[in-house]
Motif scaffolding. Structure first.
Motif, PDB file in Angstrom:
ATOM      1  N   GLU A  96      39.405  14.140 -17.595  1.00 48.25           N
ATOM      2  CA  GLU A  96      38.832  15.476 -17.741  1.00 48.25           C
ATOM      3  C   GLU A  96      37.966  15.809 -16.537  1.00 48.25           C
ATOM      4  OE1 GLU A  96      37.006  16.559 -21.458  1.00 48.25           O
ATOM      5  OE2 GLU A  96      38.072  14.957 -22.493  1.00 48.25           O
ATOM      6  N   ILE A  97      37.934  17.088 -16.176  1.00 54.78           N
ATOM      7  CA  ILE A  97      37.189  17.496 -14.990  1.00 54.78           C
ATOM      8  C   ILE A  97      35.694  17.221 -15.168  1.00 54.78           C
ATOM      9  CG2 ILE A  97      36.867  19.895 -15.740  1.00 54.78           C
ATOM     10  CD1 ILE A  97      37.306  20.626 -12.712  1.00 54.78           C
ATOM     11  N   VAL A  98      35.211  17.219 -16.410  1.00 58.53           N
ATOM     12  CA  VAL A  98      33.803  16.908 -16.669  1.00 58.53           C
ATOM     13  C   VAL A  98      33.453  15.527 -16.135  1.00 58.53           C
ATOM     14  CG1 VAL A  98      32.124  16.437 -18.492  1.00 58.53           C
ATOM     15  CG2 VAL A  98      33.597  18.435 -18.659  1.00 58.53           C
ATOM     16  N   GLN A 103      39.083  19.846  -9.062  1.00 58.27           N
ATOM     17  CA  GLN A 103      40.126  20.163 -10.036  1.00 58.27           C
ATOM     18  C   GLN A 103      41.496  19.663  -9.585  1.00 58.27           C
ATOM     19  OE1 GLN A 103      40.604  24.397 -10.829  1.00 58.27           O
ATOM     20  NE2 GLN A 103      40.554  24.020 -13.026  1.00 58.27           N
ATOM     21  N   ILE A 152      33.331  15.298 -11.920  1.00 58.07           N
ATOM     22  CA  ILE A 152      32.256  15.932 -11.147  1.00 58.07           C
ATOM     23  C   ILE A 152      31.120  14.934 -10.926  1.00 58.07           C
ATOM     24  CG2 ILE A 152      30.553  17.793 -11.095  1.00 58.07           C
ATOM     25  CD1 ILE A 152      32.478  19.439 -12.825  1.00 58.07           C
ATOM     26  N   LEU A 166      33.049  30.202 -18.415  1.00 60.54           N
ATOM     27  CA  LEU A 166      33.926  29.970 -17.263  1.00 60.54           C
ATOM     28  C   LEU A 166      34.693  31.237 -16.920  1.00 60.54           C
ATOM     29  CD1 LEU A 166      35.510  26.457 -17.933  1.00 60.54           C
ATOM     30  CD2 LEU A 166      34.062  27.081 -16.000  1.00 60.54           C
ATOM     31  N   GLU A 206      30.844  22.504 -15.948  1.00 62.78           N
ATOM     32  CA  GLU A 206      31.930  23.210 -15.265  1.00 62.78           C
ATOM     33  C   GLU A 206      31.488  24.579 -14.776  1.00 62.78           C
ATOM     34  OE1 GLU A 206      36.173  22.980 -16.527  1.00 62.78           O
ATOM     35  OE2 GLU A 206      35.318  22.058 -18.308  1.00 62.78           O
ATOM     36  N   GLU A 207      30.760  25.310 -15.625  1.00 69.69           N
ATOM     37  CA  GLU A 207      30.302  26.644 -15.250  1.00 69.69           C
ATOM     38  C   GLU A 207      29.398  26.587 -14.026  1.00 69.69           C
ATOM     39  OE1 GLU A 207      30.430  27.877 -19.954  1.00 69.69           O
ATOM     40  OE2 GLU A 207      28.501  27.627 -18.940  1.00 69.69           O
ATOM     41  N   SER A 210      27.107  25.232 -18.617  1.00 71.25           N
ATOM     42  CA  SER A 210      27.772  23.941 -18.771  1.00 71.25           C
ATOM     43  C   SER A 210      28.008  23.358 -17.385  1.00 71.25           C
ATOM     44  CB  SER A 210      29.106  24.109 -19.499  1.00 71.25           C
ATOM     45  OG  SER A 210      30.057  24.742 -18.642  1.00 71.25           O
ATOM     46  N   ASP A 267      38.910  18.799 -26.025  1.00 72.65           N
ATOM     47  CA  ASP A 267      38.107  20.000 -25.856  1.00 72.65           C
ATOM     48  C   ASP A 267      38.913  21.209 -26.316  1.00 72.65           C
ATOM     49  OD1 ASP A 267      35.964  21.547 -25.264  1.00 72.65           O
ATOM     50  OD2 ASP A 267      36.036  21.263 -23.084  1.00 72.65           O
ATOM     51  N   TYR A 292      34.594  22.982  -6.641  1.00 73.46           N
ATOM     52  CA  TYR A 292      35.215  22.918  -7.966  1.00 73.46           C
ATOM     53  C   TYR A 292      36.733  22.844  -7.836  1.00 73.46           C
ATOM     54  CZ  TYR A 292      36.409  24.161 -12.788  1.00 73.46           C
ATOM     55  OH  TYR A 292      36.927  24.161 -14.058  1.00 73.46           O
ATOM     56  N   GLN A 349      31.716  25.663 -10.925  1.00 74.69           N
ATOM     57  CA  GLN A 349      32.706  26.697 -10.611  1.00 74.69           C
ATOM     58  C   GLN A 349      32.061  27.963 -10.056  1.00 74.69           C
ATOM     59  OE1 GLN A 349      35.065  28.194 -13.864  1.00 74.69           O
ATOM     60  NE2 GLN A 349      36.556  29.159 -12.530  1.00 74.69           N
TER      61      GLN A 349
END
Length: 379
Positions: free
Chosen positions: A236-238, A229, A241, A183, A214-215, A212, A115, A225, A218
């Motif tokens: 990856e954090i994606v 994290q 979740i 973000l 993450e957005e 997104s 990314d 979040y 968060q």
């Protein structure tokens, strides 16, 4: 009443400086790639229009829509690059110039395989406010799309007072309202903003919300979040979740008044949630089939990516949004609309210059027809 524009795209505008990483050397980890003292040879530097108005707006133009772009640039060399780029693209725009600050720019580190990383200078976007918005153009449009509040200081100060006020004004015009996010940087001023409160006050005036993954997490549930994290592992954090959490937060957003929520999830695809969309059809130029759109929950898997063709992920989310909004304006069913979003996001990965290289609407439709992906409809 026929409108002059299909969409007015407003918000954060910048010029992206994109180093040309070699395509044949996929990166597995940024920590290994960006090591102190390491020399990385690149193939040049591209100067590309960035931010919501250029990214989403020019993609929508390529998809056959009449768009009007509105933002703020500085009276400097980078500002000249931005204005010249829009003029060459043949798009209608009102990029107001200010001598108070320079044009925003970002250095986009997007080696193939990982990314992207942004080094961002917000520049004059820090003073971009309601006085710079072309409400006359918005009145002539079917749809108003805005982004990214965490990078627009005037719109997050005072608990997002201007953000809420702006959406309230546009909603009175009978124009469909749409919001994209970015973000918040936890080390910056925007990282101290109470985003759940800002969104709870703003989203009742927003018809379509397109964050997104993450957005979404968060900004709406920052404690969750932070906990995710901090989980161990290089994943990856994606991927960390849980989908159940995304659905839970998504339903909360629908409960606030958002009619359509599209969550962009990168290589996981996209999740679409909707409520009662009947009020959208009362706005000029919108004709969605209510029995197909009302109270839906659709998970659309990503289309297969040819890594040998991948260049970078810059603007992928904005391009996905452009395709989704185009599909909505075209009156497509939700299953088709989310497929257009995911396909456009995938196709943008293959583009060095999205505005020149992304396929037209008919080409996206053909690829969707030919290629298969997983589509799950829960409701």
């Amino acid at each position: 009443m026929e409108k002059q524009y299909d969409a007015v795209i407003v918000g954060y505008t910048c010029v992206d400086l994109v180093p040309g990483f070699r395509k044949n050397s996929p990166v597995t980890s940024t920590s290994v790639f960006f090591k102190p003292g390491k020399l990385i040879e690149i193939g040049g530097m591209d100067f590309v229009l960035g931010g919501v108005p250029p990214n989403t707006g020019l993609a929508m133009k390529k998809f056959g829509k009449k768009v009007f772009l509105n933002g703020l640039i500085g009276e400097d060399f980078i500002g000249e690059i931005a204005a010249q780029g829009l003029t060459r693209a043949g798009v209608s725009f009102n990029m107001i110039k200010t001598g108070g600050a320079g044009t925003a720019f970002s250095i986009v580190l997007a080696p193939p395989g990982v990314d992207r990383i942004f080094l961002e200078s917000p520049g004059c976007n820090r003073v971009f406010g309601m006085e710079h918005i072309d409400f006359e153009a918005i009145q002539k449009s079917r749809l108003f799309h805005f982004g990214y509040p965490p990078l627009l200081r005037e719109f997050y100060l005072n608990n997002g007072q201007q953000l809420q006020q702006m959406y309230g004004e546009v909603q009175k015009m009978g124009v469909v309202t749409s919001l994209d996010f970015s973000l918040p940087d936890p080390e910056s001023e925007s990282g101290t903003v109470n985003w759940p409160e800002v969104l709870e006050r703003t989203l009742p005036h927003v018809d379509i919300f397109v964050p997104s993954l993450e957005e979404l997490i968060q900004t709406m549930v920052p404690e969750a979040y932070a906990k995710i994290q901090s989980l161990p592992g290089d994943t990856e954090i994606v991927d960390k979740i849980p989908l159940d959490l995304v659905k839970q937060v998504g339903q909360r957003i629908i409960g606030l008044g958002v009619k359509i929520l599209l969550v962009k999830m990168g290589h996981r695809g996209a999740l679409l949630l909707s409520g009662d969309i009947s009020s959208l059809n009362k706005k000029a130029g919108i004709a969605l089939e209510q029995d197909k759109w009302n109270n839906r929950e659709i998970l659309c898997g990503a289309y297969k990516v040819d890594k040998s063709k991948g260049i970078n992920a810059t603007g992928a989310g904005d391009t996905a949004v452009a395709a989704f909004l185009t599909a909505v304006l075209n009156g497509e069913c939700p299953e088709t609309a989310v497929k257009y979003a995911v396909m456009a996001g995938r196709e943008s990965l293959y583009c060095e210059n999205i505005y020149k290289e992304i396929g037209r609407w008919e080409q996206l439709a053909h690829k969707i027809h030919v290629e298969q992906n997983e589509l799950k409809c829960f409701l």
